[in-house]
Motif scaffolding. Structure first.
Motif, PDB file in Angstrom:
ATOM      1  N   ASN A  34      -6.555  -1.315   8.536  1.00 15.80           N
ATOM      2  CA  ASN A  34      -5.551  -0.913   7.551  1.00 15.80           C
ATOM      3  C   ASN A  34      -5.770  -1.577   6.200  1.00 15.80           C
ATOM      4  O   ASN A  34      -4.835  -1.818   5.443  1.00 15.80           O
ATOM      5  N   SER A  35      -7.044  -1.867   5.904  1.00 10.68           N
ATOM      6  CA  SER A  35      -7.404  -2.331   4.564  1.00 10.68           C
ATOM      7  C   SER A  35      -7.710  -1.151   3.653  1.00 10.68           C
ATOM      8  O   SER A  35      -7.807  -1.314   2.436  1.00 10.68           O
ATOM      9  N   ALA A  36      -7.917   0.018   4.239  1.00 10.60           N
ATOM     10  CA  ALA A  36      -8.175   1.249   3.496  1.00 10.60           C
ATOM     11  C   ALA A  36      -7.603   2.411   4.294  1.00 10.60           C
ATOM     12  O   ALA A  36      -7.400   2.307   5.506  1.00 10.60           O
ATOM     13  N   ASP A  37      -7.335   3.501   3.609  1.00 12.18           N
ATOM     14  CA  ASP A  37      -6.765   4.687   4.262  1.00 12.18           C
ATOM     15  C   ASP A  37      -7.821   5.735   4.591  1.00 12.18           C
ATOM     16  O   ASP A  37      -7.731   6.406   5.612  1.00 12.18           O
ATOM     17  N   VAL A  38      -8.790   5.901   3.701  1.00 11.14           N
ATOM     18  CA  VAL A  38      -9.822   6.919   3.881  1.00 11.14           C
ATOM     19  C   VAL A  38     -11.183   6.315   3.546  1.00 11.14           C
ATOM     20  O   VAL A  38     -11.359   5.715   2.487  1.00 11.14           O
ATOM     21  N   TYR A  39     -12.121   6.497   4.465  1.00 11.41           N
ATOM     22  CA  TYR A  39     -13.514   6.165   4.204  1.00 11.41           C
ATOM     23  C   TYR A  39     -14.179   7.443   3.729  1.00 11.41           C
ATOM     24  O   TYR A  39     -14.239   8.433   4.447  1.00 11.41           O
ATOM     25  N   VAL A  40     -14.661   7.420   2.489  1.00 16.59           N
ATOM     26  CA  VAL A  40     -15.281   8.592   1.876  1.00 16.59           C
ATOM     27  C   VAL A  40     -16.756   8.298   1.615  1.00 16.59           C
ATOM     28  O   VAL A  40     -17.085   7.294   0.973  1.00 16.59           O
ATOM     29  N   HIS A  41     -17.616   9.184   2.101  1.00 14.89           N
ATOM     30  CA  HIS A  41     -19.039   9.070   1.776  1.00 14.89           C
ATOM     31  C   HIS A  41     -19.495  10.406   1.227  1.00 14.89           C
ATOM     32  O   HIS A  41     -19.196  11.456   1.822  1.00 14.89           O
ATOM     33  N   MET A  42     -20.225  10.392   0.115  1.00 15.70           N
ATOM     34  CA  MET A  42     -20.531  11.640  -0.564  1.00 15.70           C
ATOM     35  C   MET A  42     -22.018  11.945  -0.665  1.00 15.70           C
ATOM     36  O   MET A  42     -22.411  12.908  -1.334  1.00 15.70           O
ATOM     37  N   THR A  43     -22.877  11.131  -0.034  1.00 20.16           N
ATOM     38  CA  THR A  43     -24.299  11.436   0.011  1.00 20.16           C
ATOM     39  C   THR A  43     -24.734  11.525   1.471  1.00 20.16           C
ATOM     40  O   THR A  43     -23.941  11.312   2.382  1.00 20.16           O
ATOM     41  N   LYS A  44     -26.011  11.833   1.682  1.00 21.01           N
ATOM     42  CA  LYS A  44     -26.512  11.918   3.060  1.00 21.01           C
ATOM     43  C   LYS A  44     -26.354  10.573   3.765  1.00 21.01           C
ATOM     44  O   LYS A  44     -26.466   9.514   3.142  1.00 21.01           O
ATOM     45  N   ILE A  45     -26.087  10.643   5.068  1.00 19.73           N
ATOM     46  CA  ILE A  45     -25.954   9.428   5.866  1.00 19.73           C
ATOM     47  C   ILE A  45     -26.523   9.733   7.254  1.00 19.73           C
ATOM     48  O   ILE A  45     -26.529  10.890   7.692  1.00 19.73           O
ATOM     49  N   LEU A  93     -15.733  11.897   6.022  1.00 21.75           N
ATOM     50  CA  LEU A  93     -14.346  11.489   5.837  1.00 21.75           C
ATOM     51  C   LEU A  93     -13.873  10.832   7.130  1.00 21.75           C
ATOM     52  O   LEU A  93     -14.012  11.414   8.213  1.00 21.75           O
ATOM     53  N   ALA A  94     -13.317   9.641   7.029  1.00 20.35           N
ATOM     54  CA  ALA A  94     -12.811   8.944   8.209  1.00 20.35           C
ATOM     55  C   ALA A  94     -11.421   8.401   7.911  1.00 20.35           C
ATOM     56  O   ALA A  94     -11.192   7.774   6.873  1.00 20.35           O
ATOM     57  N   THR A  95     -10.491   8.638   8.849  1.00 22.40           N
ATOM     58  CA  THR A  95      -9.101   8.226   8.671  1.00 22.40           C
ATOM     59  C   THR A  95      -8.528   7.715   9.987  1.00 22.40           C
ATOM     60  O   THR A  95      -9.091   7.949  11.048  1.00 22.40           O
ATOM     61  N   ARG A  96      -7.368   7.053   9.904  1.00 24.70           N
ATOM     62  CA  ARG A  96      -6.731   6.491  11.101  1.00 24.70           C
ATOM     63  C   ARG A  96      -6.058   7.545  11.963  1.00 24.70           C
ATOM     64  O   ARG A  96      -5.821   7.310  13.147  1.00 24.70           O
ATOM     65  N   THR A  97      -5.683   8.663  11.385  1.00 31.43           N
ATOM     66  CA  THR A  97      -5.034   9.724  12.161  1.00 31.43           C
ATOM     67  C   THR A  97      -5.695  11.058  11.850  1.00 31.43           C
ATOM     68  O   THR A  97      -6.295  11.246  10.781  1.00 31.43           O
ATOM     69  N   VAL A  98      -5.538  11.997  12.780  1.00 32.06           N
ATOM     70  CA  VAL A  98      -6.072  13.338  12.574  1.00 32.06           C
ATOM     71  C   VAL A  98      -5.354  14.019  11.420  1.00 32.06           C
ATOM     72  O   VAL A  98      -5.971  14.726  10.607  1.00 32.06           O
ATOM     73  N   ALA A  99      -4.050  13.805  11.320  1.00 31.44           N
ATOM     74  CA  ALA A  99      -3.286  14.426  10.229  1.00 31.44           C
ATOM     75  C   ALA A  99      -3.792  13.954   8.870  1.00 31.44           C
ATOM     76  O   ALA A  99      -3.923  14.748   7.929  1.00 31.44           O
ATOM     77  N   GLU A 100      -4.092  12.653   8.762  1.00 33.41           N
ATOM     78  CA  GLU A 100      -4.636  12.135   7.501  1.00 33.41           C
ATOM     79  C   GLU A 100      -6.024  12.714   7.230  1.00 33.41           C
ATOM     80  O   GLU A 100      -6.385  12.976   6.077  1.00 33.41           O
ATOM     81  N   GLY A 101      -6.791  12.936   8.293  1.00 34.54           N
ATOM     82  CA  GLY A 101      -8.099  13.551   8.129  1.00 34.54           C
ATOM     83  C   GLY A 101      -7.985  14.975   7.625  1.00 34.54           C
ATOM     84  O   GLY A 101      -8.721  15.392   6.711  1.00 34.54           O
ATOM     85  N   ASP A 102      -7.060  15.732   8.206  1.00 30.47           N
ATOM     86  CA  ASP A 102      -6.845  17.109   7.750  1.00 30.47           C
ATOM     87  C   ASP A 102      -6.406  17.138   6.287  1.00 30.47           C
ATOM     88  O   ASP A 102      -6.848  17.996   5.507  1.00 30.47           O
ATOM     89  N   ALA A 110       0.811  -1.218   0.000  1.00 33.37           N
ATOM     90  CA  ALA A 110       0.000   0.000   0.000  1.00 33.37           C
ATOM     91  C   ALA A 110       0.846   1.270   0.000  1.00 33.37           C
ATOM     92  O   ALA A 110       0.304   2.373  -0.121  1.00 33.37           O
ATOM     93  N   GLU A 111       2.147   1.136   0.153  1.00 33.97           N
ATOM     94  CA  GLU A 111       3.010   2.317   0.184  1.00 33.97           C
ATOM     95  C   GLU A 111       2.885   3.115  -1.115  1.00 33.97           C
ATOM     96  O   GLU A 111       2.885   2.554  -2.210  1.00 33.97           O
ATOM     97  N   GLY A 112       2.776   4.423  -0.949  1.00 36.92           N
ATOM     98  CA  GLY A 112       2.679   5.292  -2.119  1.00 36.92           C
ATOM     99  C   GLY A 112       1.282   5.374  -2.707  1.00 36.92           C
ATOM    100  O   GLY A 112       1.075   6.054  -3.721  1.00 36.92           O
ATOM    101  N   ARG A 113       0.310   4.716  -2.089  1.00 32.01           N
ATOM    102  CA  ARG A 113      -1.066   4.722  -2.584  1.00 32.01           C
ATOM    103  C   ARG A 113      -1.991   5.309  -1.525  1.00 32.01           C
ATOM    104  O   ARG A 113      -1.680   5.278  -0.334  1.00 32.01           O
ATOM    105  N   THR A 114      -3.128   5.818  -1.945  1.00 32.11           N
ATOM    106  CA  THR A 114      -4.200   6.187  -1.035  1.00 32.11           C
ATOM    107  C   THR A 114      -5.390   5.301  -1.356  1.00 32.11           C
ATOM    108  O   THR A 114      -5.986   5.405  -2.438  1.00 32.11           O
ATOM    109  N   ARG A 115      -5.708   4.427  -0.446  1.00 33.43           N
ATOM    110  CA  ARG A 115      -6.787   3.452  -0.667  1.00 33.43           C
ATOM    111  C   ARG A 115      -8.083   3.979  -0.062  1.00 33.43           C
ATOM    112  O   ARG A 115      -8.131   4.317   1.120  1.00 33.43           O
ATOM    113  N   LEU A 116      -9.108   4.069  -0.883  1.00 32.22           N
ATOM    114  CA  LEU A 116     -10.392   4.601  -0.453  1.00 32.22           C
ATOM    115  C   LEU A 116     -11.396   3.464  -0.288  1.00 32.22           C
ATOM    116  O   LEU A 116     -11.433   2.543  -1.103  1.00 32.22           O
TER     117      LEU A 116
END
Length: 375
Positions: free
Chosen positions: A301-312, A354-363, A254-260
């Motif tokens: 650590n199967s994904a880096d960012v959980y992205v949702h783009m509609t109402k939830i 947006l959900a991430t493992r760290t605050v820095a990744e979230g920012d 996964a190095e060098g990639r952003t997995r969504l």
């Protein structure tokens, strides 16, 4: 209930582990200034002067002003696992036993499925919580229409719910020695999703199914539980104190990639509209169902960012928000604003997720989506 993995401290603590072995020796009642607070800390060892687990839990049920986060967390985990047995039993019955109907369609045109398992799980969890904590507000995805009852398949005995299940694990990590600050019931809201990924559940895609509960205090998610009934996995967290899971290291591939990780219903939109902002290709987008499943994908650590783009809905994400926060992670809307969970708040989140493992990744994720708008 399923065996729990070793607990882990919140991000302010040094990594360590605590076993969740439950003994039958207890601490006692503490009286201070006329305020009765019953603290239960399960301890190992011999001796005959301890209170047995059943008696101590019975005392906690009448604790009143002694309401604490560990009590709510323990009860939630026990009730979710009991509800999970109901969910599994209905699925094993199959066909007409599921009683599949629809509440309508979602914003992306997918059927908003409803089954008898949703209703039975809802009734079991919410009635259990209200019986144990009558002054605490409970908000659930479902509403009891009178067609469900507590005698459904696989229904356990609510009276056996343990309110001290995690005391040893938390005490070993947070240094409070079981002396946890009592909560005012009027400040507490418990958000419940009795069956996440119902449509997939109805189609037999049970790997995506979770049952979730979250404890919010004055709108802030402070504790959560996610239970996967079909593999017996239960993860819990109390923000700033302890959690049950360890976040594995990032895999070399996964190095060098952003997995969504994204919802199946709008994976195509993410590939075309969002993935380029992260430098991600179609191969970096994992389409999955269920908010609970997707949060666990980030924590695993199967994904880096959980992205949702509609109402939830907030019952979909509150438990995951607490687990991520306890592990040092982040869950916000696309603007970077925190999500609030007071009972009087709207249950609908319209600003994306947006959900991430760290605050820095979230920012970083918020910065990358600047100029983009959720649907």
């Amino acid at each position: 209930p399923a065996a729990m993995r070793g607990a882990h401290p919140g991000p302010r603590h040094q990594p360590q582990q605590a076993k969740l072995n439950v003994s039958h020796k207890q601490a006692a009642v503490v009286m201070c200034g006329g305020l009765l607070i019953i603290f239960l800390a399960l301890r190992g060892g011999g001796g005959g002067d301890g209170v047995d687990a059943a008696a101590a839990d019975a005392a906690l049920r009448g604790a009143g002003d002694g309401l604490t986060v560990p009590m709510l967390l323990s009860a939630a985990a026990e009730l979710l696992e009991g509800a999970g047995k109901i969910v599994v039993a209905y699925r094993e019955g199959g066909g007409s036993a599921l009683g599949i109907t629809s509440k309508g369609t979602t914003d992306v045109g997918v059927s908003d499925a409803l089954t008898l398992a949703d209703l039975a799980s809802h009734v079991y969890i919410t009635e259990g919580l209200r019986e144990l904590f009558p002054a605490v507000k409970v908000v659930s995805e479902e509403k009891d229409d009178g067609s469900s009852n507590r005698g459904g398949p696989g229904t356990p005995d609510v009276s056996k719910v343990r309110l001290s299940r995690f005391d040893d694990a938390i005490s070993a990590l947070d240094g409070a020695g079981g002396q946890w600050r009592p909560l005012r019931p009027e400040d507490v809201t418990v958000w419940v999703d009795p069956l996440d990924a119902t449509y997939e559940y109805s189609q037999g895609l049970t790997e995506y199914v979770t049952v979730m509960a979250c404890v919010a205090v004055r709108g802030v998610p402070v504790a959560g539980v996610i239970h996967k009934p079909f593999d017996g996995r239960t993860e819990w967290a109390w923000v700033g104190h302890a959690h049950s899971f360890a976040v594995p290291p990032r895999p070399a591939e996964a190095e060098g990639r952003t997995r969504l990780v994204v919802s199946m219903s709008h994976a195509g939109d993410v590939v075309t509209e969002v993935a380029p902002a992260f430098g991600a290709g179609e191969e970096d987008v994992l389409a999955a169902a269920g908010a609970g499943y997707k949060v666990l994908a980030v924590l695993d650590n199967s994904a880096d960012v959980y992205v949702h783009m509609t109402k939830i809905k907030k019952w979909d994400v509150c438990a995951g928000n607490a687990l991520l926060a306890a592990a040092g992670g982040s869950m916000t809307d696309w603007s970077g604003s925190a999500i609030t969970y007071a009972a009087e708040d709207s249950p609908v989140l319209k600003g994306g997720l947006l959900a991430t493992r760290t605050v820095a990744e979230g920012d970083a994720a918020v910065a990358k989506l600047k100029g983009h708008s959720p649907h």
